[in-house]
Design an enzyme around this catalytic site. Structure first.
Site, PDB file in Angstrom:
ATOM      1  N   CYS A 175      -4.274   0.918   5.245  1.00 17.30           N
ATOM      2  CA  CYS A 175      -3.498  -0.306   5.496  1.00 17.30           C
ATOM      3  C   CYS A 175      -4.303  -1.505   5.019  1.00 17.30           C
ATOM      4  O   CYS A 175      -5.478  -1.651   5.337  1.00 17.30           O
ATOM      5  CB  CYS A 175      -3.193  -0.424   6.985  1.00 17.30           C
ATOM      6  SG  CYS A 175      -2.233  -1.866   7.431  1.00 17.30           S
ATOM      7  N   TRP A 176      -3.661  -2.366   4.236  1.00 15.67           N
ATOM      8  CA  TRP A 176      -4.330  -3.571   3.742  1.00 15.67           C
ATOM      9  C   TRP A 176      -4.427  -4.624   4.844  1.00 15.67           C
ATOM     10  O   TRP A 176      -5.053  -5.650   4.652  1.00 15.67           O
ATOM     11  CB  TRP A 176      -3.562  -4.172   2.578  1.00 15.67           C
ATOM     12  CG  TRP A 176      -3.487  -3.360   1.340  1.00 15.67           C
ATOM     13  CD1 TRP A 176      -3.820  -2.058   1.180  1.00 15.67           C
ATOM     14  CD2 TRP A 176      -3.029  -3.813   0.065  1.00 15.67           C
ATOM     15  NE1 TRP A 176      -3.590  -1.659  -0.108  1.00 15.67           N
ATOM     16  CE2 TRP A 176      -3.101  -2.720  -0.813  1.00 15.67           C
ATOM     17  CE3 TRP A 176      -2.551  -5.023  -0.402  1.00 15.67           C
ATOM     18  CZ2 TRP A 176      -2.722  -2.807  -2.149  1.00 15.67           C
ATOM     19  CZ3 TRP A 176      -2.172  -5.116  -1.727  1.00 15.67           C
ATOM     20  CH2 TRP A 176      -2.261  -4.016  -2.593  1.00 15.67           C
ATOM     21  N   GLU A 177      -3.706  -4.399   5.927  1.00 13.48           N
ATOM     22  CA  GLU A 177      -3.667  -5.372   7.028  1.00 13.48           C
ATOM     23  C   GLU A 177      -3.142  -6.721   6.546  1.00 13.48           C
ATOM     24  O   GLU A 177      -3.594  -7.775   6.975  1.00 13.48           O
ATOM     25  CB  GLU A 177      -5.040  -5.491   7.693  1.00 13.48           C
ATOM     26  CG  GLU A 177      -5.527  -4.127   8.157  1.00 13.48           C
ATOM     27  CD  GLU A 177      -6.904  -4.142   8.770  1.00 13.48           C
ATOM     28  OE1 GLU A 177      -7.432  -5.226   9.033  1.00 13.48           O
ATOM     29  OE2 GLU A 177      -7.438  -3.040   9.004  1.00 13.48           O
ATOM     30  N   CYS A 178      -2.213  -6.645   5.613  1.00 14.73           N
ATOM     31  CA  CYS A 178      -1.622  -7.887   5.087  1.00 14.73           C
ATOM     32  C   CYS A 178      -0.543  -8.415   6.014  1.00 14.73           C
ATOM     33  O   CYS A 178      -0.196  -9.587   5.962  1.00 14.73           O
ATOM     34  CB  CYS A 178      -1.032  -7.638   3.701  1.00 14.73           C
ATOM     35  SG  CYS A 178       0.383  -6.501   3.701  1.00 14.73           S
ATOM     36  N   SER A 229       0.815  -1.203   0.000  1.00 24.57           N
ATOM     37  CA  SER A 229       0.000   0.000   0.000  1.00 24.57           C
ATOM     38  C   SER A 229       0.859   1.269   0.000  1.00 24.57           C
ATOM     39  O   SER A 229       0.333   2.378  -0.035  1.00 24.57           O
ATOM     40  CB  SER A 229      -0.917  -0.019   1.237  1.00 24.57           C
ATOM     41  OG  SER A 229      -1.923   0.933   1.142  1.00 24.57           O
TER      42      SER A 229
END
Ligand code: SF4
Ligand code: SF4
Length: 147
Positions: free
Chosen positions: A42-45, A22
């Site tokens: 945030c993609w929270e990946c 991101s």
């Protein structure tokens, strides 16, 4: 649960910056430490969490997940093949959850083009492409055909 950097652990190596899909992990030009410039994007990946050699990146727990939580820390024990999620609550309680690391050797995943094209008759199947073989099981439960 977006990430944030523990400034006391970060050494500014930039690995989280390089890996963030991101593009929101940046190095602060004054303090030379990383920070998440836009947690809403945030993609929270958790690629940054896994990549950080200093384990300097923590996660902000959502209220529904950790209603009393104020800190969620991920600890990797690569030699033991384990990941620990450590939740610290505001009232001092600590809960830890342990999971095995499911590591796939780098470059070992076949690209989609390496698979044979599915037979057109399979398009009406409830299975995804190359299931169940790709999941390394013999069968998967399916719904009965609709009328
Ligand atoms: S969790 Fe993923 S998207 Fe969010 S900051 Fe880390 S690498 Fe970037
Ligand atoms: S990978 Fe870890 S140590 Fe390196 S800049 Fe990011 S938070 Fe800091």
């Amino acid at each position: 649960m977006p990430t944030y950097t523990d400034m006391t652990r970060c050494d500014g190596c930039g690995e989280c910056v390089d890996i963030c899909p991101s593009d929101i992990m940046h190095i602060d030009p004054v303090n030379r430490r990383s920070y998440n410039i836009e947690p809403n994007f945030c993609w929270e990946c958790y690629a940054c969490v896994k990549a950080c050699p200093q384990q300097a990146i923590d996660v902000r727990g959502y209220a529904d997940f950790v209603p009393l939580g104020h800190k969620v820390r991920v600890l990797r024990k690569e030699k033991k093949g384990l990941v620990f999620w450590k939740v610290t609550f505001r009232d001092g309680r600590v809960k830890e959850f342990t999971f095995p690391i499911r590591t796939t050797p780098w470059g070992s995943i076949k690209s989609p083009s390496a698979y044979e094209a599915p037979d057109p008759s399979e398009l009406s199947s409830p299975m995804l492409a190359h299931e169940p073989a790709a999941l390394k099981v013999e069968t998967l439960p399916t719904l009965p055909p609709s009328n």
